[in-house]
Design an enzyme around this catalytic site. Structure first.
Site, mmCIF file in Angstrom:
data_model
loop_
_atom_site.group_PDB
_atom_site.id
_atom_site.type_symbol
_atom_site.label_atom_id
_atom_site.label_comp_id
_atom_site.label_asym_id
_atom_site.label_seq_id
_atom_site.Cartn_x
_atom_site.Cartn_y
_atom_site.Cartn_z
ATOM 1 N N GLU A 105 0.810 -1.223 0.000
ATOM 2 C CA GLU A 105 0.000 0.000 0.000
ATOM 3 C C GLU A 105 0.839 1.266 0.000
ATOM 4 O OE1 GLU A 105 -0.702 -2.683 1.709
ATOM 5 O OE2 GLU A 105 -2.702 -3.199 0.990
ATOM 6 N N HIS B 134 -11.949 -4.374 8.673
ATOM 7 C CA HIS B 134 -12.501 -4.290 7.311
ATOM 8 C C HIS B 134 -13.852 -3.582 7.289
ATOM 9 C CE1 HIS B 134 -9.632 -7.634 6.732
ATOM 10 N NE2 HIS B 134 -9.676 -7.372 5.440
HETATM 11 C C1 TPP Z 1 -2.697 -4.262 4.227
HETATM 12 C C2 TPP Z 1 -3.680 -5.140 3.552
HETATM 13 N N1 TPP Z 1 -3.779 -5.093 2.218
HETATM 14 C C3 TPP Z 1 -4.664 -5.886 1.577
HETATM 15 C C4 TPP Z 1 -5.460 -6.736 2.275
HETATM 16 C C5 TPP Z 1 -6.477 -7.615 1.567
HETATM 17 N N2 TPP Z 1 -5.974 -9.002 1.569
HETATM 18 C C6 TPP Z 1 -6.323 -9.848 2.540
HETATM 19 S S1 TPP Z 1 -5.527 -11.290 2.410
HETATM 20 C C7 TPP Z 1 -4.737 -10.810 1.008
HETATM 21 C C8 TPP Z 1 -3.786 -11.731 0.337
HETATM 22 C C9 TPP Z 1 -2.719 -12.163 1.269
HETATM 23 O O1 TPP Z 1 -1.828 -12.993 0.618
HETATM 24 P P1 TPP Z 1 -0.730 -13.773 1.423
HETATM 25 O O2 TPP Z 1 -0.002 -12.837 2.323
HETATM 26 O O3 TPP Z 1 0.076 -14.529 0.443
HETATM 27 O O4 TPP Z 1 -1.546 -14.748 2.374
HETATM 28 P P2 TPP Z 1 -2.544 -15.927 1.918
HETATM 29 O O5 TPP Z 1 -3.896 -15.332 1.804
HETATM 30 O O6 TPP Z 1 -2.061 -16.492 0.654
HETATM 31 O O7 TPP Z 1 -2.483 -16.888 3.050
HETATM 32 C C10 TPP Z 1 -5.095 -9.515 0.669
HETATM 33 C C11 TPP Z 1 -4.601 -8.784 -0.498
HETATM 34 C C12 TPP Z 1 -5.343 -6.731 3.682
HETATM 35 N N3 TPP Z 1 -6.128 -7.512 4.443
HETATM 36 N N4 TPP Z 1 -4.436 -5.946 4.288
#
Ligand code: TPP
Ligand code: MG
Lengths: 326, 322
Positions: free
Chosen positions: A61, A130
């Site tokens: 971000e 959220h």
């Molecule tokens: C700071 C932030 N940006 C975006 C999101 C939205 N979001 C939630 S989970 C996710 C993907 C996370 O990917 P990863 O870290 O690889 O974990 P995984 O879901 O694959 O376990 C996103 C973009 C968030 N919750 N927090």
């Protein structure tokens, strides 16, 4: 101008298609935009129509907003997608210290045509990280314009105006409103920033609202009509710049006001409205101005808890009855 | 049965518990019994269980939005977990948190997090606190491949490195961050390589091999307890479910999912090993499954019979001294 009934999401996609066709400098940057057309489907069709101009990023971000800003300073007109408004916290420096201040600090040398798109709001069981409504943080940051539309037509008109504006804008749209349907003008449609809308005329009380508060308000207005109270409803649409003229005109007719917003009460935008009204319209008031807002806690997860903290139609009816002594 | 056999069986039991818990959570969500949204860790049990199996009860752990497995593997109570997912008063957080915000401070679980990379700065503080208090605890931070692209990851690794904090950073590289492929969003293939930039050990292992994970975690935790500082461990695995339940998954071919499921399931792989060693038999397998299913059934009953929180309780727990 002809109108048809479409959703907020469809209105967004329509505006972006029109504006991105008109102006090649506009691009969209953020997480998870390409495959699903944005996590709420709000950019559907755009990645295919504008290859290379809808850009998926890593989860970064700070650099998403920062890159938007850097591009805005160097000839582009980005729309930055925050995914959820809650994540503005991860880019707060880029929004509040950089985007908001650059033009001013540098003596007006540069324009910052940047739109920060931030889906906000509660009511979906999404819990404390959220669900927030954070507009008042940004109203409190000189250098940003703050837009909070409610109906699909407003989304269209205000997004068009935002994309054409040369200043940094934070554009909050409630997540529950993406699917809302409403009449939307076809073709070019611009609502100037800083122009509130009187969405319903009334003589007994003025309800000042914006975003999701608008939908609660129109429900409350129906109940109030049953009690013989005619409420005037003003949808502020932009908080900064604020259309105080429209507010004043209405209050000079109704002498009473209630503010409705989903952000929490203390330090919310309602406090600013009450302050302005009491300093500039004191002589016209027949009752204290009341605020209906979310209770001062983070948004809890469990449905009965979440429902309890959020403002309700009954809260509005009660506040209006109080100021109209009915 | 030997100690080693007992340990292996306990790993197996926990992996199956996580799998069955996640499967059940998916079903409850589909049935409309869990509000909001949930993220499941099916297929990633080798990572959660392998790492947590070497932790002491007083060690700290921070997890993510995909955290049910970590909480269970650290000893989380199934009843209170299901109750929290269902928003009940008897849940871990009295219904205030939900799936993305489960914590059990009595077990050193400092919380799941709805903000990607939200855990890094906090784990740094837990590590610093261990150092200041001169205990031999260790702090573990689970996170995704996606989270390693946020600034806090880099700040935390550097800070933990300069102060030699007793932290294990566990990246669960499951090939995706929401709709985005890791191969698109990360500039390198092995996220463990990022450790080099901070002068700390970085290790990539097959995250679906629970014993490999356990071995790597044991080494890292051993170093941390000796005051030798942090490690970045990357468990390579695969997210088999959608990012969240209900995800239309337009970003991948289902054949890819099926392939991982059929050829590289952490539980099937471990089952084969245990069967070969004759530690696990078909009978024991059935017996274990039945016991876990009974526990989960009990947990769901407990949750369903639990009261909803009273609306006014929303105003409690904000301050110690309101
Ligand atoms: C700071 C932030 N940006 C975006 C999101 C939205 N979001 C939630 S989970 C996710 C993907 C996370 O990917 P990863 O870290 O690889 O974990 P995984 O879901 O694959 O376990 C996103 C973009 C968030 N919750 N927090
Ligand atoms: Mg991932």
């Amino acid at each position: 101008m002809s109108e048809r009934i479409i959703s907020c999401s469809a209105a967004i996609a329509e505006v972006l298609t029109e504006e991105m066709t008109r102006d090649e400098r506009i691009f969209i940057i953020g997480e998870d935009l390409v495959y699903h057309g944005g996590i709420f489907g709000q950019f559907k069709g755009l990645p295919e129509k504008f290859p290379g101009r809808v850009i998926d990023t890593p989860i970064s971000e700070t650099c998403i907003v920062g890159a938007g800003l850097g591009a805005a300073l160097t000839g582009m007109r980005p729309l930055v997608d925050m995914h959820f408004a809650d994540f503005v916290t991860c880019a707060m420096d880029e929004i509040a210290n950089q985007s908001a201040k650059i033009r001013y600090m540098f003596g007006g040398q540069v324009k910052v045509p940047l739109v920060i798109w931030a889906p906000d709001g509660a009511g979906l069981g999404a819990a404390a990280h959220h669900s927030q409504s954070l507009e008042s943080w940004f109203v409190h940051t000189p250098g940003l314009k703050v837009v909070v539309p409610s109906e699909p037509a407003d989304v269209k008109g205000l997004l068009t105006a935002s994309l054409r504006d040369d200043d940094p804008i934070i554009f909050f749209q409630h997540k529950k409103l993406f699917a809302k349907m409403g009449p939307v003008p076809e073709g070019e449609y611009v609502i100037p920033l800083g122009k509130a809308a009187v969405k319903r005329q009334g003589k007994d009380v003025t309800i000042l609202t914006y975003g999701s508060g608008y939908y609660l308000t129109i429900e409350a207005v129906k109940e109030l009509a049953g009690l013989g109270i005619e409420a005037e409803v003003i949808d502020l649409r932009t908080l900064k710049p604020l259309d105080f003229k429209t507010i004043a005109e209405s209050l000079k007719k109704t002498y009473r006001a209630v503010v409705v917003h989903e952000a929490c009460l203390t330090g919310g935008f309602g406090a600013e409205l009450v302050a302005r009204i009491s300093s500039e319209l004191f002589d016209y008031l027949d009752a204290p101005v009341l605020r209906v807002a979310t209770k001062d806690v983070p948004i809890p997860f469990s449905p009965p808890l979440e429902k309890f903290v959020l403002p309700s139609v009954e809260d509005i009816v009660k506040a209006v009855r109080q100021v109209t002594y009915c | 049965m030997s100690d080693e056999s007992n340990t292996l069986l306990s790993l197996y039991r926990t992996m199956v518990t996580v799998r069955k818990f996640e499967t059940l959570a998916g079903e409850l969500f589909a049935a409309g019994k869990i509000p909001g949204f949930i993220h499941l860790s099916i297929g990633q049990e080798g990572s959660s269980v392998g790492v947590c199996s070497i932790l002491r009860p007083d060690d700290y752990l921070i997890t993510t939005h995909r955290g049910h497995g970590h909480v269970i593997a650290k000893g989380g109570d199934l009843k209170r977990m299901v109750a929290e997912l269902m928003g009940r008063k008897t849940g871990y957080c009295k219904g205030k948190g939900g799936s993305m915000h489960i914590a059990d401070f009595s077990l050193g679980i400092l919380g799941a997090n709805g903000v990607v990379a939200g855990g890094f700065p906090i784990i740094t503080g837990a590590g610093l606190s261990i150092k200041l208090r001169k205990t031999e605890q260790v702090a573990v931070c689970f996170f995704g491949d996606g989270a390693s692209n946020r600034g806090p990851f880099h700040e935390a690794l550097n800070m933990a490195a300069i102060w030699k904090l007793p932290i294990l950073f566990v990246c669960e590289n499951n090939c995706y961050a929401s709709t985005t492929k890791t191969s698109y969003a990360c500039s390198i293939i092995d996220i463990a390589n990022r450790a080099k930039g901070y002068g700390i050990p970085g290790v990539s292992v097959d995250g679906n091999d629970v014993l490999a994970v356990r071995h790597a975690a044991a080494e890292a935790v051993g170093r941390a307890r000796q005051g030798e500082g942090p490690t970045l461990l990357e468990n390579k695995t695969y997210r088999r479910r959608g990012h969240f339940e209900g995800d239309p998954q337009r970003y991948r071919d289902q054949a890819e999912v099926v392939e991982w499921e059929q050829k590289n399931d952490p539980i099937s792989r471990f089952t084969t090993i245990l069967m070969k060693k004759k530690i696990l038999t078909k009978d024991l397998e059935r017996e274990i499954a039945a016991k876990i299913e009974a526990d989960l059934k009990e947990a769901v009953e407990f949750a369903e019979q639990s009261e909803w929180p009273k609306p006014e309780e929303a105003l409690e727990d904000l301050f110690v001294n309101p």
